[in-house]
Design an enzyme around this catalytic site. Structure first.
Site, PDB file in Angstrom:
ATOM      1  N   ASN A   1      15.749   2.135  14.584  1.00  0.00           N
ATOM      2  CA  ASN A   1      16.651   0.988  14.778  1.00  0.00           C
ATOM      3  C   ASN A   1      18.115   1.434  14.750  1.00  0.00           C
ATOM      4  O   ASN A   1      18.465   2.465  14.186  1.00  0.00           O
ATOM      5  CB  ASN A   1      16.391  -0.069  13.699  1.00  0.00           C
ATOM      6  CG  ASN A   1      14.989  -0.682  13.817  1.00  0.00           C
ATOM      7  OD1 ASN A   1      14.221  -0.636  12.893  1.00  0.00           O
ATOM      8  ND2 ASN A   1      14.680  -1.241  14.968  1.00  0.00           N
TER       9      ASN A   1
ATOM     10  N   LYS B   1       5.690  -1.899  11.892  1.00  0.00           N
ATOM     11  CA  LYS B   1       6.757  -2.589  12.642  1.00  0.00           C
ATOM     12  C   LYS B   1       7.505  -1.694  13.631  1.00  0.00           C
ATOM     13  O   LYS B   1       8.541  -2.071  14.151  1.00  0.00           O
ATOM     14  CB  LYS B   1       7.747  -3.190  11.663  1.00  0.00           C
ATOM     15  CG  LYS B   1       8.320  -2.205  10.625  1.00  0.00           C
ATOM     16  CD  LYS B   1       9.733  -2.509  10.279  1.00  0.00           C
ATOM     17  CE  LYS B   1      10.646  -1.731  11.193  1.00  0.00           C
ATOM     18  NZ  LYS B   1      12.059  -1.959  10.941  1.00  0.00           N
TER      19      LYS B   1
ATOM     20  N   ARG C   1      22.478  -8.113  20.668  1.00  0.00           N
ATOM     21  CA  ARG C   1      21.474  -8.599  19.723  1.00  0.00           C
ATOM     22  C   ARG C   1      22.158  -9.484  18.673  1.00  0.00           C
ATOM     23  O   ARG C   1      23.377  -9.441  18.515  1.00  0.00           O
ATOM     24  CB  ARG C   1      20.796  -7.424  19.003  1.00  0.00           C
ATOM     25  CG  ARG C   1      20.005  -6.490  19.913  1.00  0.00           C
ATOM     26  CD  ARG C   1      18.742  -7.113  20.419  1.00  0.00           C
ATOM     27  NE  ARG C   1      17.931  -6.172  21.200  1.00  0.00           N
ATOM     28  CZ  ARG C   1      18.100  -5.918  22.496  1.00  0.00           C
ATOM     29  NH1 ARG C   1      19.087  -6.532  23.163  1.00  0.00           N
ATOM     30  NH2 ARG C   1      17.303  -5.063  23.120  1.00  0.00           N
TER      31      ARG C   1
ATOM     32  N   ASN D   1       4.772   2.573   3.767  1.00  0.00           N
ATOM     33  CA  ASN D   1       6.116   2.648   4.363  1.00  0.00           C
ATOM     34  C   ASN D   1       7.134   2.129   3.356  1.00  0.00           C
ATOM     35  O   ASN D   1       8.088   1.442   3.693  1.00  0.00           O
ATOM     36  CB  ASN D   1       6.151   1.814   5.667  1.00  0.00           C
ATOM     37  CG  ASN D   1       7.478   1.984   6.397  1.00  0.00           C
ATOM     38  OD1 ASN D   1       8.188   2.974   6.180  1.00  0.00           O
ATOM     39  ND2 ASN D   1       7.837   1.017   7.224  1.00  0.00           N
TER      40      ASN D   1
ATOM     41  N   LYS E   1       2.693  -9.941  16.814  1.00  0.00           N
ATOM     42  CA  LYS E   1       3.459 -11.089  16.309  1.00  0.00           C
ATOM     43  C   LYS E   1       3.024 -12.352  17.052  1.00  0.00           C
ATOM     44  O   LYS E   1       2.809 -13.403  16.455  1.00  0.00           O
ATOM     45  CB  LYS E   1       4.966 -10.861  16.486  1.00  0.00           C
ATOM     46  CG  LYS E   1       5.535  -9.772  15.597  1.00  0.00           C
ATOM     47  CD  LYS E   1       5.296 -10.056  14.111  1.00  0.00           C
ATOM     48  CE  LYS E   1       5.811  -8.944  13.240  1.00  0.00           C
ATOM     49  NZ  LYS E   1       5.441  -9.131  11.817  1.00  0.00           N
TER      50      LYS E   1
ATOM     51  N   SER F   1       8.903 -12.636  14.715  1.00  0.00           N
ATOM     52  CA  SER F   1      10.026 -11.906  15.320  1.00  0.00           C
ATOM     53  C   SER F   1      10.453 -12.547  16.631  1.00  0.00           C
ATOM     54  O   SER F   1       9.641 -13.105  17.354  1.00  0.00           O
ATOM     55  CB  SER F   1       9.595 -10.452  15.571  1.00  0.00           C
ATOM     56  OG  SER F   1      10.534  -9.802  16.407  1.00  0.00           O
TER      57      SER F   1
ATOM     58  N   PHE G   1       4.608 -10.072   4.513  1.00  0.00           N
ATOM     59  CA  PHE G   1       5.430  -9.088   5.252  1.00  0.00           C
ATOM     60  C   PHE G   1       4.601  -7.886   5.684  1.00  0.00           C
ATOM     61  O   PHE G   1       4.970  -7.171   6.599  1.00  0.00           O
ATOM     62  CB  PHE G   1       6.556  -8.545   4.355  1.00  0.00           C
ATOM     63  CG  PHE G   1       7.608  -9.548   3.996  1.00  0.00           C
ATOM     64  CD1 PHE G   1       7.625 -10.143   2.735  1.00  0.00           C
ATOM     65  CD2 PHE G   1       8.591  -9.896   4.905  1.00  0.00           C
ATOM     66  CE1 PHE G   1       8.606 -11.062   2.387  1.00  0.00           C
ATOM     67  CE2 PHE G   1       9.579 -10.821   4.557  1.00  0.00           C
ATOM     68  CZ  PHE G   1       9.581 -11.398   3.301  1.00  0.00           C
TER      69      PHE G   1
ATOM     70  N   ASN H   1       0.842  -1.226   0.000  1.00  0.00           N
ATOM     71  CA  ASN H   1       0.000   0.000   0.000  1.00  0.00           C
ATOM     72  C   ASN H   1       0.862   1.256   0.000  1.00  0.00           C
ATOM     73  O   ASN H   1       0.364   2.365   0.136  1.00  0.00           O
ATOM     74  CB  ASN H   1      -0.964  -0.008   1.210  1.00  0.00           C
ATOM     75  CG  ASN H   1      -0.208   0.165   2.526  1.00  0.00           C
ATOM     76  OD1 ASN H   1       1.023   0.250   2.541  1.00  0.00           O
ATOM     77  ND2 ASN H   1      -0.941   0.202   3.622  1.00  0.00           N
ATOM     78  N   LEU H   2       2.179   1.064  -0.087  1.00  0.00           N
ATOM     79  CA  LEU H   2       3.149   2.171  -0.177  1.00  0.00           C
ATOM     80  C   LEU H   2       3.105   3.098   1.046  1.00  0.00           C
ATOM     81  O   LEU H   2       3.544   4.255   0.981  1.00  0.00           O
ATOM     82  CB  LEU H   2       2.918   2.986  -1.458  1.00  0.00           C
ATOM     83  CG  LEU H   2       3.046   2.177  -2.768  1.00  0.00           C
ATOM     84  CD1 LEU H   2       2.739   3.064  -3.975  1.00  0.00           C
ATOM     85  CD2 LEU H   2       4.432   1.558  -2.925  1.00  0.00           C
TER      86      LEU H   2
ATOM     87  N   TYR I   1       3.192  -3.990  19.191  1.00  0.00           N
ATOM     88  CA  TYR I   1       3.843  -4.575  17.990  1.00  0.00           C
ATOM     89  C   TYR I   1       4.180  -6.037  18.291  1.00  0.00           C
ATOM     90  O   TYR I   1       3.826  -6.938  17.533  1.00  0.00           O
ATOM     91  CB  TYR I   1       5.104  -3.789  17.622  1.00  0.00           C
ATOM     92  CG  TYR I   1       6.040  -4.592  16.746  1.00  0.00           C
ATOM     93  CD1 TYR I   1       7.156  -5.240  17.287  1.00  0.00           C
ATOM     94  CD2 TYR I   1       5.780  -4.757  15.387  1.00  0.00           C
ATOM     95  CE1 TYR I   1       7.990  -6.011  16.494  1.00  0.00           C
ATOM     96  CE2 TYR I   1       6.612  -5.523  14.590  1.00  0.00           C
ATOM     97  CZ  TYR I   1       7.714  -6.147  15.152  1.00  0.00           C
ATOM     98  OH  TYR I   1       8.525  -6.922  14.366  1.00  0.00           O
TER      99      TYR I   1
HETATM  100  C1  WQD Z   1      19.044  -2.714  18.808  1.00  0.00           C
HETATM  101  C2  WQD Z   1      19.905  -2.307  19.995  1.00  0.00           C
HETATM  102  C3  WQD Z   1      18.844  -0.678  21.420  1.00  0.00           C
HETATM  103  C4  WQD Z   1      18.774   2.571  18.490  1.00  0.00           C
HETATM  104  C5  WQD Z   1      13.387  -4.166  17.271  1.00  0.00           C
HETATM  105  C6  WQD Z   1      12.118  -4.977  17.339  1.00  0.00           C
HETATM  106  C7  WQD Z   1      12.285  -6.199  16.472  1.00  0.00           C
HETATM  107  C8  WQD Z   1      12.566  -5.737  15.087  1.00  0.00           C
HETATM  108  C9  WQD Z   1      13.913  -5.017  15.090  1.00  0.00           C
HETATM  109  C10 WQD Z   1      10.955  -4.943  13.537  1.00  0.00           C
HETATM  110  C11 WQD Z   1      19.105  -2.171  21.284  1.00  0.00           C
HETATM  111  C12 WQD Z   1      20.088  -0.090  20.765  1.00  0.00           C
HETATM  112  C13 WQD Z   1      18.966   1.331  19.097  1.00  0.00           C
HETATM  113  C14 WQD Z   1      19.499   3.697  18.941  1.00  0.00           C
HETATM  114  C15 WQD Z   1      20.568   2.308  20.593  1.00  0.00           C
HETATM  115  N1  WQD Z   1      11.553  -4.865  14.682  1.00  0.00           N
HETATM  116  N2  WQD Z   1      19.850   1.215  20.126  1.00  0.00           N
HETATM  117  N3  WQD Z   1      20.379   3.519  19.980  1.00  0.00           N
HETATM  118  O1  WQD Z   1      14.970  -3.170  19.643  1.00  0.00           O
HETATM  119  O2  WQD Z   1      16.517  -5.162  19.187  1.00  0.00           O
HETATM  120  O3  WQD Z   1      14.430  -4.909  17.852  1.00  0.00           O
HETATM  121  O4  WQD Z   1      13.749  -3.862  15.951  1.00  0.00           O
HETATM  122  O5  WQD Z   1      11.134  -5.730  12.662  1.00  0.00           O
HETATM  123  O6  WQD Z   1      11.086  -6.949  16.496  1.00  0.00           O
HETATM  124  O7  WQD Z   1      11.909  -5.408  18.674  1.00  0.00           O
HETATM  125  O8  WQD Z   1      16.303  -3.343  17.485  1.00  0.00           O
HETATM  126  O9  WQD Z   1      17.726  -1.746  16.265  1.00  0.00           O
HETATM  127  O10 WQD Z   1      15.862  -0.831  17.760  1.00  0.00           O
HETATM  128  O11 WQD Z   1      17.901  -1.841  18.787  1.00  0.00           O
HETATM  129  O12 WQD Z   1      21.375   2.186  21.540  1.00  0.00           O
HETATM  130  O13 WQD Z   1      19.371   4.823  18.431  1.00  0.00           O
HETATM  131  O14 WQD Z   1      20.445  -1.008  19.738  1.00  0.00           O
HETATM  132  O15 WQD Z   1      18.762  -0.256  22.768  1.00  0.00           O
HETATM  133  O16 WQD Z   1      19.937  -2.588  22.354  1.00  0.00           O
HETATM  134  P1  WQD Z   1      15.574  -4.121  18.680  1.00  0.00           P
HETATM  135  P2  WQD Z   1      16.921  -1.864  17.514  1.00  0.00           P
END
Ligand code: WQD
Length: 334
Positions: free
Chosen positions: A198, A84, A230, A35, A153, A124, A80, A32-33, A149
Site C-alpha cells: 500500500n 487482504k 483515493r 499477519n 468482499k 471495502s 476483521f 491466528n498471528l 480479494y
Molecule cells: C493507493 C494508490 C496506487 C503503492 C487497496 C485495496 C483496498 C484496501 C486498501 C485492503 C493507488 C498508488 C500504491 C505504491 C503507488 N485493501 N500506489 N505506489 O489499491 O487504493 O486499495 O488497498 O484493505 O481494498 O484495493 O490502495 O495503497 O495499494 O494504492 O503509486 O507503491 O497509490 O496505484 O493509486 P488501493 P494502495
C-alpha cells in the site's frame, strides 16, 4: 457487553479494540498471528490500561471456533480476520476464498448456534470497482471484482445478507476506503509484512530510508495531476465508525437487518498530493519515480459519507495531514 474482535491484533482490528475499550466494552480477540504480532496485545494495554482477553485460534479450525463460542458468552462480533493483499490474492485465489469466506461462514454459523446477533463486517470500497458517479454512494452499482480479494468482499456481503434474512443475526458491513495512519501514542500502527503493497507504508519507509525509491504507478490517469485519486481515512476515525455501527445494532436503531455504509472522509487525494502533503507534514523528502500503471488499479474513488454521517452519527474528524504525521511518528518508533 463482551465483543469478539476477530483479527483484533491486526492494523484496523487493534485500533478498533482500543476504541471499544475506551467506550467501556469488554473485548476478546481471536487472531491466528499470521499477519500480526502478539506484542500488539500489550501495546493495547499500554494505551487503555486494559489487557484484552486473547485466544490464538485459526478460524479455519471449526472445532476450535465452536469450543470458543461455548466457552465465552459473546454479545457481538466485529469480524476483521482475513487476508487482504490484492496482488497475493491473484496468485493464490484458493487461499483467499478459504481464508476469507469459509472462516466468515464458520463465524456466522457459530453465532447462529449460540444466539449471538450483532455482526459488524469489514468490507471495502473495492466492491464498487471504478464507480461511474463520484462521490460514491452505497447504492452505486457493485462491479465485477478486479481481484479474488475484492471478490471475497463482494461474496462476503452476499453471504451475510442471505444469513440475516434466515436468522436473528443483524449485520452492518462497513465499506472502508483507504485506511492510513496510526494511533497518536505511536504504540500501534500498520505492520506491513515484507515490501509494503500500500501507498502510505511505502512512502513512510522510503522517507525512513528502508525503501530506496517510491514507484508511482502511473501519471497518465485522467486526473488533474495524472496520478490516481483515493479517499484516505485515518484508522482512528475508521475504528470509531465500528463503535457507532455496533451501538446502532445494540440499540436496535438499524432500519433493516443488513446495512451497508461507506466509511471515508469524502475527500479525494492524488498520489502526488499525498507525497507532497507527507513532505510538508514531516519535513522529510520522498524520492519517487513514475512507472507504469499497476494492473487492476482504478482511477478515482472517494466516498459520499452522508449516509454514515446521518444514520451512524459518525464523521471523520482527522485529516490527511494528521494521518500522515501519525504514520511517520509510528515509523520513527519502529
Ligand atoms: C493507493 C494508490 C496506487 C503503492 C487497496 C485495496 C483496498 C484496501 C486498501 C485492503 C493507488 C498508488 C500504491 C505504491 C503507488 N485493501 N500506489 N505506489 O489499491 O487504493 O486499495 O488497498 O484493505 O481494498 O484495493 O490502495 O495503497 O495499494 O494504492 O503509486 O507503491 O497509490 O496505484 O493509486 P488501493 P494502495
Amino acid at each position: 457487553m463482551k465483543i469478539l474482535v476477530t483479527g483484533g491484533l491486526g492494523y484496523i482490528g487493534s485500533h478498533t479494540v482500543v476504541a471499544l475499550q475506551n467506550d467501556g466494552y469488554e473485548v476478546i480477540i481471536i487472531d491466528n498471528l499470521s499477519n500480526s504480532n502478539i506484542k500488539v496485545l500489550h501495546q493495547i494495554k499500554k494505551i487503555t490500561g486494559i489487557l484484552p482477553d486473547f485466544e490464538k485460534i485459526d478460524l479455519r479450525d471449526k472445532e476450535a471456533v465452536s469450543l470458543f463460542f461455548k466457552q465465552y458468552k459473546i454479545d457481538g462480533v466485529i469480524h476483521f480476520a482475513g487476508s487482504k493483499a490484492v496482488g497475493e490474492s491473484v496468485e493464490k485465489p484458493l487461499l483467499y476464498y478459504e481464508n476469507n469466506l469459509t472462516t466468515l461462514i464458520t463465524v456466522l454459523k457459530e453465532m447462529q448456534k449460540n444466539k449471538v446477533s450483532h455482526f459488524i463486517f469489514s468490507s471495502s470500497c473495492t466492491v464498487y470497482g471504478q464507480a461511474d458517479k463520484l462521490p460514491i454512494t452505497e447504492n452505486a452499482p457493485i462491479k465485477p471484482a478486479e481481484s479474488p480479494y475484492g471478490a471475497t468482499k463482494k461474496m462476503g456481503e452476499i453471504i451475510i445478507k442471505d444469513t440475516t434474512k434466515a436468522s436473528t443475526i443483524k449485520a452492518i458491513a462497513l465499506r472502508y476506503f483507504n485506511p492510513i495512519g496510526a494511533h497518536k501514542s505511536a504504540l500501534i500502527g500498520e505492520l506491513p509484512l515484507g515490501v509494503p503493497q500500500n501507498l502510505i507504508p511505502f512512502v513512510v519507509q522510503t522517507a525512513a530510508g528502508i525503501q530506496k525509491t517510491l514507484s508511482i504507478f502511473g501519471n497518465d490517469y485522467p486526473t488533474p495531476d495524472g496520478t490516481a485519486i483515493r479517499d484516505y481515512i485515518h484508522v482512528v476515525d475508521l475504528a470509531k465508525a465500528h463503535i457507532a455501527a455496533l451501538k446502532r445494532l445494540i440499540t436496535n436503531k438499524n432500519k433493516t437487518n443488513c446495512e451497508f455504509f461507506n466509511i471515508g472522509t469524502g475527500k479525494g487525494s492524488s498520489v502526488l498530493e499525498v507525497v507532497k502533503a507527507f513532505e510538508k507534514a514531516t519535513g522529510k523528502k520522498v524520492n519517487f519515480k513514475i512507472v507504469d500503471r499497476r494492473a487492476g488499479d482504478i482511477t478515482t474513488a472517494y466516498a459520499d459519507t452522508s449516509l454514515a454521517n446521518k444514520e451512524l452519527g459518525w464523521k471523520a474528524e482527522l485529516n490527511l495531514e494528521d494521518a500522515l504525521k501519525s504514520a511517520w511518528a509510528w515509523q520513527l518508533k519502529q
